[in-house]
Design an enzyme around this catalytic site. Sequence first.
Site, mmCIF file in Angstrom:
data_model
loop_
_atom_site.group_PDB
_atom_site.id
_atom_site.type_symbol
_atom_site.label_atom_id
_atom_site.label_comp_id
_atom_site.label_asym_id
_atom_site.label_seq_id
_atom_site.Cartn_x
_atom_site.Cartn_y
_atom_site.Cartn_z
ATOM 1 N N LEU A 100 0.915 -1.195 -0.063
ATOM 2 C CA LEU A 100 -0.032 -0.074 0.003
ATOM 3 C C LEU A 100 0.744 1.172 -0.080
ATOM 4 O O LEU A 100 0.210 2.302 -0.385
ATOM 5 C CB LEU A 100 -0.912 -0.030 1.262
ATOM 6 C CG LEU A 100 -1.819 -1.253 1.309
ATOM 7 C CD1 LEU A 100 -2.813 -1.060 2.633
ATOM 8 C CD2 LEU A 100 -2.780 -1.404 -0.112
ATOM 9 N N ASP A 114 8.358 -7.079 -12.104
ATOM 10 C CA ASP A 114 9.845 -6.651 -11.059
ATOM 11 C C ASP A 114 10.609 -7.606 -11.268
ATOM 12 O O ASP A 114 11.380 -7.724 -10.415
ATOM 13 C CB ASP A 114 9.275 -6.329 -9.586
ATOM 14 C CG ASP A 114 8.551 -7.536 -9.221
ATOM 15 O OD1 ASP A 114 8.236 -8.795 -9.994
ATOM 16 O OD2 ASP A 114 8.033 -7.615 -8.036
ATOM 17 N N CYS A 159 13.164 -4.421 -5.183
ATOM 18 C CA CYS A 159 12.802 -3.503 -4.514
ATOM 19 C C CYS A 159 12.488 -3.977 -2.776
ATOM 20 O O CYS A 159 12.713 -3.157 -1.842
ATOM 21 C CB CYS A 159 11.210 -2.877 -4.801
ATOM 22 S SG CYS A 159 11.435 -1.937 -6.406
ATOM 23 N N CYS A 191 31.391 -3.550 -12.163
ATOM 24 C CA CYS A 191 30.309 -3.429 -11.496
ATOM 25 C C CYS A 191 30.394 -4.790 -10.686
ATOM 26 O O CYS A 191 31.355 -5.285 -10.146
ATOM 27 C CB CYS A 191 29.057 -3.260 -12.113
ATOM 28 S SG CYS A 191 29.093 -4.748 -13.625
#
Length: 411
Positions: free
Chosen positions: A80, A139, A204, A346
């Site tokens: 949310l 994602d 995330c 990287c």
Amino acid sequence: MAIPPLVEPVARLSAAESVRTARQRRLPQLNELGQRRLANARVLVLGAGGLGSPALVYLAAAGVGTIGIVDSDDVEPSNLQRQIVHGQADVGRPKVVSAAESIAAIAPEAVVVQHGERLDAGNAATILGGYDVIIDGTDNFPTRFLVNDTCAALGLPLVWASVLRFDAQLSVFWATPPAGSGLTGVHLRDLFPTPPAEGEVPNCAEAGVLGALCGQVGSLMATEAIKLIAGIGTPLIGRILVIDALSGRFTEVPLLGTGIAAADPNPPATAAAAPNAWPTITPVELVARLGARAKSTDAFLVVDVREPDEHTESAIPDAVLLPLAELLTTEGMATLPRDVPLVLHCHTGTRAARAATALQAAGFTDLTLLDGGIVAWDAAVAARTAPGLGSKWSREWSATWSPEWSTEARS
């Protein structure tokens, strides 16, 4: 560069839709005709999450006639913070159901198609094939590549974005744009030739994400879809929009396309973007050069394009930290010298290759990648400091090795 409209218009808008979209129809670029095209459009949104939520809301508000939603998850409390299409009362409910109800509350005339299933190789073509434009709000890289390759095979435009922490990227991929448009086909594999290794790019849940930034990017994705449907403006094809929310900077980076559909089982990687297309240096060779630089017999700069927390965990001595999102900006590139060779690294090589592509396009010429990235460096460090070290490592590293370079010393 403008492209032809994707969708033919409906004959007329209903009285209710005319009233609801009155402010939008006053836009001279869109007008009544464009609004009627939106009413006849079919847009599929993959994921009713952080990016999909705002995209769904604004597609519905804009008057898109048919909106498909692909998501197999249920709403969780942690959603949310950014997934604005859901509310507290929706926790535990299927996301497609919650999202469909939110769309109906905004645009009752919209047709919502709920695909409450996980997209895979077996159903991707069937699901995506029924739509005019695809918006990818997924994602994970395996699904993103599946979506890209399916869109390329079906000739569909794909609005793509990615958000992590305070940074975002947005583009439109279309492997086979309309003939006569003057556009060169471009798709995800021109940006990422192959999916990054598992664990190389945090998600995330691991790294965090700013909810408001998801709202910005999802709204921009809806805008790109509207432009494609109505044939207005200049779509983000061949361009990557890079957003740094903390600095408030929006930067554009060109992306050269191959014009080759990525659905081929062995898609050709863009040479400028493939990690193995660049000169490489091994950790042993880099140590030798670092030693020579300490003696002023060599000059170069090691550039770490990872994130600050990754750099803190393990870093090459005197490496300059310049995260990829910053390096891709004009300001970031301006911090790098053009008269000194650059060694880029990287985690394993994917982000360094992207950095090299952008730097070469900006005029940098002497670019080398650390073979295997920091993973290979740390493995070599561990081998160098381990008991029972073999003579090969001793001969090659002894002249230049400094004890402070070890993982233990850096930590």
